[in-house]
Enzyme design. Structure first.
Site, mmCIF file in Angstrom:
data_model
loop_
_atom_site.group_PDB
_atom_site.id
_atom_site.type_symbol
_atom_site.label_atom_id
_atom_site.label_comp_id
_atom_site.label_asym_id
_atom_site.label_seq_id
_atom_site.Cartn_x
_atom_site.Cartn_y
_atom_site.Cartn_z
ATOM 1 N N CYS A 70 14.809 -6.117 -54.549
ATOM 2 C CA CYS A 70 13.888 -7.245 -54.547
ATOM 3 C C CYS A 70 14.308 -8.255 -53.485
ATOM 4 O O CYS A 70 15.269 -8.047 -52.745
ATOM 5 C CB CYS A 70 13.853 -7.915 -55.921
ATOM 6 S SG CYS A 70 15.411 -8.716 -56.364
ATOM 7 N N CYS A 110 17.865 -9.413 -53.429
ATOM 8 C CA CYS A 110 18.840 -8.487 -52.844
ATOM 9 C C CYS A 110 19.014 -8.796 -51.356
ATOM 10 O O CYS A 110 20.138 -8.892 -50.857
ATOM 11 C CB CYS A 110 18.371 -7.038 -53.017
ATOM 12 S SG CYS A 110 18.306 -6.468 -54.722
ATOM 13 N N ASP A 122 -5.382 -18.804 -18.057
ATOM 14 C CA ASP A 122 -5.129 -18.838 -16.627
ATOM 15 C C ASP A 122 -6.315 -18.151 -15.939
ATOM 16 O O ASP A 122 -7.039 -17.381 -16.559
ATOM 17 C CB ASP A 122 -3.819 -18.096 -16.337
ATOM 18 C CG ASP A 122 -3.588 -17.919 -14.854
ATOM 19 O OD1 ASP A 122 -3.668 -18.919 -14.121
ATOM 20 O OD2 ASP A 122 -3.344 -16.771 -14.430
ATOM 21 N N ASP A 137 -0.593 -14.489 -16.969
ATOM 22 C CA ASP A 137 0.002 -13.269 -16.446
ATOM 23 C C ASP A 137 1.046 -13.516 -15.362
ATOM 24 O O ASP A 137 1.707 -12.582 -14.926
ATOM 25 C CB ASP A 137 -1.081 -12.350 -15.874
ATOM 26 C CG ASP A 137 -1.650 -12.899 -14.573
ATOM 27 O OD1 ASP A 137 -1.883 -14.126 -14.499
ATOM 28 O OD2 ASP A 137 -1.866 -12.113 -13.633
ATOM 29 N N ASP A 181 2.816 -19.199 -15.094
ATOM 30 C CA ASP A 181 2.303 -19.399 -16.451
ATOM 31 C C ASP A 181 3.419 -19.422 -17.487
ATOM 32 O O ASP A 181 3.198 -19.850 -18.622
ATOM 33 C CB ASP A 181 1.317 -18.281 -16.820
ATOM 34 C CG ASP A 181 0.099 -18.257 -15.915
ATOM 35 O OD1 ASP A 181 -0.381 -19.345 -15.563
ATOM 36 O OD2 ASP A 181 -0.359 -17.162 -15.559
#
Length: 872
Positions: A150, A153, A553, A756, A760
């Site tokens: 669980c 644990c 962009d 990209d 950026d």
């Protein structure tokens, strides 16, 4: 007047050995004023910085690195040090200013407006993701864990690591049954890491895939308990012996079940309590030990002729083990996407060495080896084709069914399929450095990462067990002290209260609470993986669902990233075919970035290239900043900008058309023959085919969009209009992109940045969610939290909708896990017994407990139905 521009420095740093080393260098440099962003790579022995004007002197930067214990010179003679000069940078500006490398440091001053004029090689989509992945570091370890039940644990193991010196970060994934630890190799090693897990009471191993031992052990424990519990039930209910004899026989049988099948629960409870936690084993141990030891005490020291609970103790263990096996099977399905990836690797490779061919295990292939791949075989390594041509099925990486052509010089990716021809491949990446291995690592990291909502589960689980134990005791004493009217209970107050107490302990186990978030994250990230959307962190799936604003962009993100002919406007008496033929003939030998677009347009119309009569031009010369000039049939032929033809006769209609196109931000190429302008050709960096639909989907979802570009306003406005974006920020420097993101975040908006390029990266890092395009630069993909492998903007909307669906599933799981227990605990406690005679025996309580866990896992698996139709 020249503008102040940020600078990018690349510093060679020696002595970094792992991710911890990288973090140390990055942390030291980030503390310096003027340092905007820092990234480090121990493999490349390189640190990259973006600094603002007036940044600290280079000596200060160097000193900070040296203070951390790393070197700026390699462990060889000084004459061997390479002094490099960068050849360019992928930005959005009109021109790049390149500084001179000083003492191994590359200085690049970047003005962000130029990407639209770059030449770009066509790439397959598998090529695009080669840099998406990040190889494992020596200070990262992942390992299998057995014995967790669980959330408590996993919390117990994390707590054990939290007390250990040298551990940087720890994540324990319950459904995957794996641990992920970043540690200081100077303090710890792999053996010590595994010992920490074992000291916490759980088994750990470094096998890459489970060996099935744990499953076999659970199966044996269950079958052993079942083989004893069934005869025990028959003895109890058939009345074959007296009550005393029956109690003695069932006592012996229950002891066998306790020792063999129930031992693991007691061991787990011991280690949990030793670590200051209370997990599911504690509750189960309390329940079965209360039933067993009371019955044993009553048999030995009280009246052995009364009904006892030996059968309840054995049945509890049996039913719990049934649930554990069913849950393990269901949890295994949630990690199916990862298992499918692991199975994709080729087992063997044909190595060419000295003209001889040997078949070796793929794991034995080294960088630089030449591998022969036959048609129909899997490509075993990442590499570069050095001989032969073929078609490759890359659908396992990109999801695209169309094969991709490969020829000498083109990269290939391991686990893709060679379809048509025999090729020789020079190995460039092996082992953990391959694209597939990196994607697997990325998916594992995403599935291991904890979403913010998981904190609720962790907090609840930590206090749940003590609260439940208190409720169980209250239940027992209530029924024992206030049994109601005489004869109102089916047994004595003690036995009835005792049974209710055990039922409360059993049904309240917080297993489902620990599974609620990670199972949904696992399935959701798997769905994204199959669609070409890579989530670097599982928490992103939750955060992305709350997005309110998305910045895009321009160049390479909304647009193709290269110029294309958008219109051909001939003068009166000239056809479009004649105009483009003249332009292509003059531009054929030009090195200008616009020339390929003009030649391609002519080729697509069948007016240039193979099978056509090429325009015969002579004395071609390129005039810098203006265009091309040559002779055609003895007449002057000019192709270039307006300045090149300003002394030639320009028809009135062409002049007006050119002015109108210029106002739209389009780039113009005038064609003049014999000092008369024959027409004008318009070029632009056109938007991607799916950009408009992608933006519309975001608007339909109530998400605002904005275009942020370093290009001129006219060009930015034109692209925004084509895509359907209303907010436009043009002529924006990289540092200004960060400020725009911060401005909207200050308004309380949750902001994403889609980009990209290198320019950026700062905005991608600042945004709440950074989304990198698969065809972009390495820096962008390393900075972004989501990578769109297929390079389609529709995946922005798909990622958001997948995040929303995943978050909805997590909330539903919490309902089943949390409120289910709240509802069933009163039933188990007997609250409804006086009015309706409704209660639960401990055996049925154990079934109900595991039903809640199975409901959570099953609900998470429903995310797989988020199929192509609904996924868009």
């Amino acid at each position: 007047m020249k503008r102040d521009m940020k600078e990018t420095h690349e510093i060679k740093v020696y002595g970094m050995m792992c991710g911890h080393c990288e973090k140390a260098v990055v942390s030291a440099l980030e503390k310096l004023d003027g340092v905007e962003t820092v990234s480090a790579s121990h493999e490349r022995e390189l640190v990259t910085l973006v600094v603002s004007p007036g940044h600290p002197p280079m000596e200060t930067l160097k000193a900070a690195i040296l203070e951390e214990g790393y070197d700026l010179t390699p462990p060889v003679a000084p004459s061997d040090i390479n002094i490099e000069t960068s050849t360019g940078i992928d930005t959005d500006t009109e021109d790049n200013t390149i500084g001179t490398g000083i003492e191994g440091i590359n200085t690049i001053a970047a003005d962000p407006e130029s990407e639209q004029n770059e030449k770009s090689d066509p790439q397959s989509e598998a090529d695009r993701i080669a840099a998406v992945v990040t190889p494992d570091t020596l200070c990262d370890i992942s390992f299998n864990i057995r014995g967790m039940h669980c959330a408590n644990c996993s919390l117990a193991i994390e707590k054990a690591f939290g007390r250990t010196e040298g551990v940087v970060s720890t994540t324990i994934n319950l459904p995957l049954e794996k641990g992920f630890v970043t540690y200081d190799s100077d303090v710890l090693d792999e053996r010590k890491i595994l010992d920490i897990v074992k000291f916490a009471g759980y088994d750990a191993s470094l096998e890459s895939t489970p060996d099935g031992t744990a499953g076999s052990r659970e199966k044996f424990r269950f079958l052993f308990a079942l083989s004893i519990t069934v005869p025990m039930m028959l003895i109890m209910h058939l009345g074959l012996f007296s009550m005393t004899t029956t109690n003695i026989i069932t006592g012996v049988m229950a002891t066998l079940v306790q020792v063999v099948s129930g031992r693991a629960f007691y061991e787990g409870a011991y280690h949990s309590l030793k670590n200051g936690m209370a997990n599911m084993d504690v509750l189960i141990s309390l329940g079965i030990s209360a039933a067993y030891f009371y019955s044993l005490f009553a048999t030995l020291f009280m009246d052995p002729g009364k009904p006892l609970f030996f059968d309840s103790a054995a049945m509890l263990i049996t039913f719990i083990l049934i649930g554990k096996m069913l849950e393990a099977n269901a949890k295994g399905k949630t990690g199916q996407a990862l298992k499918e990836l692991l199975a994709l690797n080729a087992d063997t490779a044909r190595i060419i060495n000295g003209g001889e061919e040997k078949i070796l295990a793929t794991s034995m292939v080294e960088k630089g080896d030449v591998v022969r791949v036959l048609a129909g075989e899997k490509i075993p390594v990442d590499g570069e084709v050095i001989k032969g041509t073929t078609q490759v099925d890359e659908s396992m990486l990109t999801g695209e069914s169309f094969p991709v052509s490969k020829s000498p010089g083109r990269p290939v990716t391991g686990a893709t399929i060679n379809l048509s021809g025999t090729i020789l491949v020079k190995t460039t990446r092996t082992g953990n450095d391959t694209v597939l291995a990196g994607i697997i690592k990325m998916v594992e990291d995403a599935q291991a990462d904890k979403a913010p909502i998981q904190r609720l589960a962790d907090t609840a689980s930590n206090v749940f067990v003590p609260v439940v134990v208190a409720m169980a005791l209250v239940t027992f004493f209530y029924w024992y002290l206030f049994p109601g009217p005489e004869g109102g209970l089916p047994t004595t107050p003690f036995l009835f209260g005792f049974e209710r107490m055990i039922a409360v302990l059993v049904i309240a186990c917080p297993c489902a609470l620990g599974l609620a978030t990670p199972t949904a994250i696992m399935v959701g990230s798997g769905v994204g993986l199959r669609r070409g959307i890579l989530f670097k962190k599982g928490s992103v799936l939750e955060n992305i669902s709350r997005l309110e604003m998305v910045f895009f962009d321009k160049t390479g993100t909304l647009t193709q990233g290269k110029p294309e002919v958008t219109g051909i406007y001939p003068a009166k008496g000239i056809t479009e075919e004649e105009l483009i033929t003249l332009a292509a003939g003059a531009e054929a030998d030009s090195s200008h970035p616009l020339a390929p677009a003009v030649v391609t347009a002519a080729r697509e119309k069948g007016l240039h290239g193979e099978g056509t009569e090429t325009l015969a031009v002579e004395q071609s010369r390129e005039i810098s900043g203006l265009g091309m000039e040559c002779l055609y049939n003895g007449k002057s032929l000019k192709v270039g900008n307006l300045k090149l033809v300003k002394t030639d006769r320009i028809p009135e209609g062409i002049a007006e058309k050119g002015a109108a196109l210029a106002r739209e931000g389009q780039t113009l190429v005038y064609v003049s023959l014999d000092h008369r302008v024959m027409g004008v050709i318009a070029l632009a960096d056109v938007i991607k085919p799916d950009a408009k639909e992608a933006i519309q989907r975001l608007h339909d979802a109530g998400i605002e969009t904005a275009l942020v570009s370093g290009d001129n306003r006219a060009a930015a406005q034109w692209v925004a209009g084509e895509a359907g974006i209303f907010h436009v920020e043009a002529e924006v420097m990289p540092e200004d992109k960060i400020e725009l993101v911060k401005k909207w975040q200050a308004k309380g908006r949750i902001v994403a940045m889609v980009g990209d390029g290198i320019n950026d990266a700062p905005a991608l890092a600042q945004a709440d969610i950074g989304i990198a395009i698969g065809s972009g630069t390495d820096v962008a993909k390393e900075t972004g939290e989501v990578v769109l492998v297929k390079d389609t903007l529709l995946d922005v909307d798909r990622a958001i909708r997948l995040g929303k669906k995943t978050l909805t599933t997590i909330k539903q799981n919490f309902f089943w896990a949390f409120f289910y227990n709240l509802i069933m605990i009163p039933v188990a406690a007997g609250v409804f017994y006086p009015m309706y005679g409704l209660t639960l025996t401990p055996e049925f309580a154990s079934i109900a407990m595991w039903f809640s866990s199975l409901s959570v896992v099953g609900n998470s698996l429903l995310l797989k139905r988020f199929d192509k139709k609904r996924f868009g």
